[in-house]
Design a protein around this motif. Structure first.
Motif, mmCIF file in Angstrom:
data_model
loop_
_atom_site.group_PDB
_atom_site.id
_atom_site.type_symbol
_atom_site.label_atom_id
_atom_site.label_comp_id
_atom_site.label_asym_id
_atom_site.label_seq_id
_atom_site.Cartn_x
_atom_site.Cartn_y
_atom_site.Cartn_z
ATOM 1 N N ALA A 58 55.368 0.551 -13.927
ATOM 2 C CA ALA A 58 54.141 1.360 -13.962
ATOM 3 C C ALA A 58 54.452 2.821 -13.669
ATOM 4 O O ALA A 58 53.930 3.730 -14.330
ATOM 5 C CB ALA A 58 53.131 0.816 -12.963
ATOM 6 N N ALA A 59 55.305 3.059 -12.666
ATOM 7 C CA ALA A 59 55.675 4.442 -12.340
ATOM 8 C C ALA A 59 56.443 5.095 -13.484
ATOM 9 O O ALA A 59 56.218 6.265 -13.809
ATOM 10 C CB ALA A 59 56.506 4.464 -11.057
ATOM 11 N N GLU A 60 57.351 4.340 -14.099
ATOM 12 C CA GLU A 60 58.098 4.883 -15.234
ATOM 13 C C GLU A 60 57.156 5.259 -16.368
ATOM 14 O O GLU A 60 57.296 6.326 -16.979
ATOM 15 C CB GLU A 60 59.131 3.862 -15.700
ATOM 16 C CG GLU A 60 60.285 3.661 -14.733
ATOM 17 C CD GLU A 60 61.239 2.556 -15.155
ATOM 18 O OE1 GLU A 60 62.388 2.557 -14.675
ATOM 19 O OE2 GLU A 60 60.838 1.693 -15.967
ATOM 20 N N ARG A 102 49.246 11.536 -11.373
ATOM 21 C CA ARG A 102 49.397 10.500 -10.355
ATOM 22 C C ARG A 102 50.871 10.248 -10.072
ATOM 23 O O ARG A 102 51.276 10.072 -8.919
ATOM 24 C CB ARG A 102 48.707 9.211 -10.810
ATOM 25 C CG ARG A 102 48.732 8.087 -9.786
ATOM 26 C CD ARG A 102 48.010 8.478 -8.521
ATOM 27 N NE ARG A 102 47.937 7.367 -7.573
ATOM 28 C CZ ARG A 102 47.611 7.514 -6.300
ATOM 29 N NH1 ARG A 102 47.340 8.723 -5.808
ATOM 30 N NH2 ARG A 102 47.551 6.467 -5.495
ATOM 31 N N TRP A 103 51.686 10.216 -11.122
ATOM 32 C CA TRP A 103 53.129 10.049 -10.925
ATOM 33 C C TRP A 103 53.687 11.198 -10.087
ATOM 34 O O TRP A 103 54.471 10.969 -9.163
ATOM 35 C CB TRP A 103 53.846 9.998 -12.275
ATOM 36 C CG TRP A 103 55.332 10.031 -12.129
ATOM 37 C CD1 TRP A 103 56.167 8.988 -11.846
ATOM 38 C CD2 TRP A 103 56.172 11.191 -12.202
ATOM 39 N NE1 TRP A 103 57.470 9.422 -11.741
ATOM 40 C CE2 TRP A 103 57.502 10.769 -11.954
ATOM 41 C CE3 TRP A 103 55.928 12.540 -12.457
ATOM 42 C CZ2 TRP A 103 58.578 11.654 -11.956
ATOM 43 C CZ3 TRP A 103 57.006 13.429 -12.451
ATOM 44 C CH2 TRP A 103 58.316 12.978 -12.200
ATOM 45 N N GLU A 104 53.302 12.423 -10.393
ATOM 46 C CA GLU A 104 53.784 13.571 -9.615
ATOM 47 C C GLU A 104 53.410 13.447 -8.145
ATOM 48 O O GLU A 104 54.197 13.810 -7.264
ATOM 49 C CB GLU A 104 53.196 14.867 -10.174
ATOM 50 C CG GLU A 104 53.814 15.356 -11.468
ATOM 51 C CD GLU A 104 53.302 16.720 -11.862
ATOM 52 O OE1 GLU A 104 54.125 17.606 -12.151
ATOM 53 O OE2 GLU A 104 52.056 16.911 -11.880
ATOM 54 N N GLN A 105 52.228 12.925 -7.873
ATOM 55 C CA GLN A 105 51.744 12.822 -6.497
ATOM 56 C C GLN A 105 52.485 11.779 -5.680
ATOM 57 O O GLN A 105 52.800 12.010 -4.505
ATOM 58 C CB GLN A 105 50.243 12.487 -6.498
ATOM 59 C CG GLN A 105 49.347 13.589 -7.017
ATOM 60 C CD GLN A 105 47.917 13.101 -7.215
ATOM 61 O OE1 GLN A 105 47.616 11.908 -7.063
ATOM 62 N NE2 GLN A 105 47.017 14.011 -7.571
ATOM 63 N N VAL A 106 52.780 10.626 -6.280
ATOM 64 C CA VAL A 106 53.227 9.491 -5.461
ATOM 65 C C VAL A 106 54.501 8.804 -5.928
ATOM 66 O O VAL A 106 55.010 7.928 -5.227
ATOM 67 C CB VAL A 106 52.114 8.419 -5.360
ATOM 68 C CG1 VAL A 106 50.861 8.992 -4.737
ATOM 69 C CG2 VAL A 106 51.801 7.819 -6.739
ATOM 70 N N ALA A 107 55.074 9.171 -7.089
ATOM 71 C CA ALA A 107 56.173 8.356 -7.612
ATOM 72 C C ALA A 107 57.358 9.160 -8.130
ATOM 73 O O ALA A 107 58.193 8.614 -8.850
ATOM 74 C CB ALA A 107 55.656 7.447 -8.728
#
Length: 395
Positions: A289-291, A350-355
């Motif tokens: 999901a993060a990828e 969202r990826w930038e924020q948490v992953a």
């Protein structure tokens, strides 16, 4: 070269990662984290122990690769891993040993305990998904948790890859003082343009599944949902293969199966998919999901484990209950390309924020400094934290 108070030079820091497998999510974490650690500490500083048949995954990464023989999860593989790890500890005497997965965590900590009278490195363990949170009986969950509690005594730090994993560890009685929340992360894509691998048929939504074709990953739930809705305008591409607990899958005309791909070959599939589906029955984090979100691709995921907080329902993707056969069907039936396209910016943010893997590596770095400064270190090193800090400042 840094010196301790006696004026004698300290040997360079070496980090040894050890894992039972060299493919899948654990492999992605080890490669991404290892490359960031090389950037901080220099070439030759990061080593990895993986199965011989997975060693090619590390070609060109800069990580020094060591191998053991493994064909399946078995007593023979356990013994091979144990002896190879012991040999590497004698040869390298690494300052930090990072054990990935329960298999490596069990064998590795037993071996390291035998070395304690002469040599005691910093030992960091990451289960990448607790065995006691999987679909097992209550009795087995208690046994697994009991083993983890005993082995925790042989560990400098236990890394939890999501808030869900951290709270599960607390709930099952693992010592809070050893638990550290370090969410997984993925590298930022290079942004190079790449052609789409999907045939663009009018009105067709291109979905992507990446992972093991095993029961845990829920691929059978996804295939069943498509089987029961044959008229949905969906084309599914499945990348991966069965590894530990394969499930029987219907061969549908709108599903294309592809074997494992290297990250650079997988990138076009992530970048051009309308959405990535992660239908796992249990999941510590959900690296796929993060990828996907690092490419700005929205995610349809199970509302479990780390996925429940990584994906914002209705914003960067959609969540569903994997125990409900109808919820996934309803989500798939409601998909449209325009809505998914509108989610792409939110998914990337969202990826930038948490992953972002930069944050994961920074948290590991701070953890390793803290452990070294508080006495969890190889006896020959006066202050591993000073070495890490001075080498980082010189870059």
């Amino acid at each position: 070269m840094p010196r301790h108070s006696g004026g004698e030079p300290l040997r360079p820091i070496e980090i040894l990662h050890a894992a039972e497998t060299g493919i899948g999510g654990v492999n992605s974490v080890v490669i991404g984290l290892g490359q960031k650690q090389i950037g901080r500490l220099g070439e030759g500083s990061v080593h990895v122990l993986v199965p011989r048949n997975h060693a090619a995954e590390y070609a060109g990464t800069g990580i020094v690769t060591h191998v053991f023989e493994r064909r399946s999860r078995s007593v023979r593989s356990f013994v091979a891993f144990t002896f190879c790890l012991a040999g590497l500890l004698l040869k390298l005497r690494p300052s930090f040993v990072i054990l990935h997965s329960s298999f490596a965590g069990l064998a590795g900590r037993i071996v390291l305990a035998l070395f304690w009278p002469w040599y005691r490195p910093v030992v960091i363990y990451c289960a990448h998904g607790w065995a006691f949170t999987m679909s097992v009986s209550a009795q087995r969950a208690r046994i697994f948790a009991g083993v983890e509690r005993v082995l925790a005594r042989l560990t400098s730090a236990i890394v939890c890859i999501s808030e869900a994993e951290y709270h599960a560890a607390i709930r099952f009685g693992l010592p809070a003082r050893r638990l550290h929340l370090v969410p997984n992360g993925t590298p930022r894509p290079d942004g190079a343009p790449c052609p789409t691998p999907y045939p663009r048929l009018d009105g067709t939504i291109n979905l992507l599944f990446v992972g093991r074709l095993d029961r845990q990953k829920g691929i059978d739930l996804l295939v069943t949902a498509l089987t029961n809705a044959p008229f949905l305008p969906i084309s599914l591409t499945v990348v991966g293969r069965a590894v530990t607990d394969p499930v029987k899958l219907e061969r549908l005309s709108n599903i294309t199966y592809i074997d494992w791909l290297r990250p650079q070959d997988l990138a076009p599939y992530y970048a051009h998919a309308d959405a990535v589906v992660v239908p796992s029955r249990w999941e510590g984090y959900g690296l796929v999901a993060a990828e996907a979100m690092s490419f700005g691709t929205p995610v349809v995921a199970s509302r479990i484990g780390g996925l429940a907080t990584l994906v914002e329902d209705g914003v960067s993707g959609f969540l569903f209950d994997p125990a409900s056969a109808s919820e996934l069907h309803d989500v798939l039936s409601g998909l449209d390309r325009e809505t998914l396209m509108g989610m792409r910016t939110a998914a990337f943010r969202r990826w930038e924020q948490v992953a972002d893997i930069q944050d994961m590596e920074r948290r590991y770095f701070i953890l390793m400094q803290s452990l070294a400064a508080n006495g969890h270190r190889v006896k020959e090193i006066a202050s591993a934290a000073d070495i890490v800090g001075s080498q980082a400042e010189s870059r």
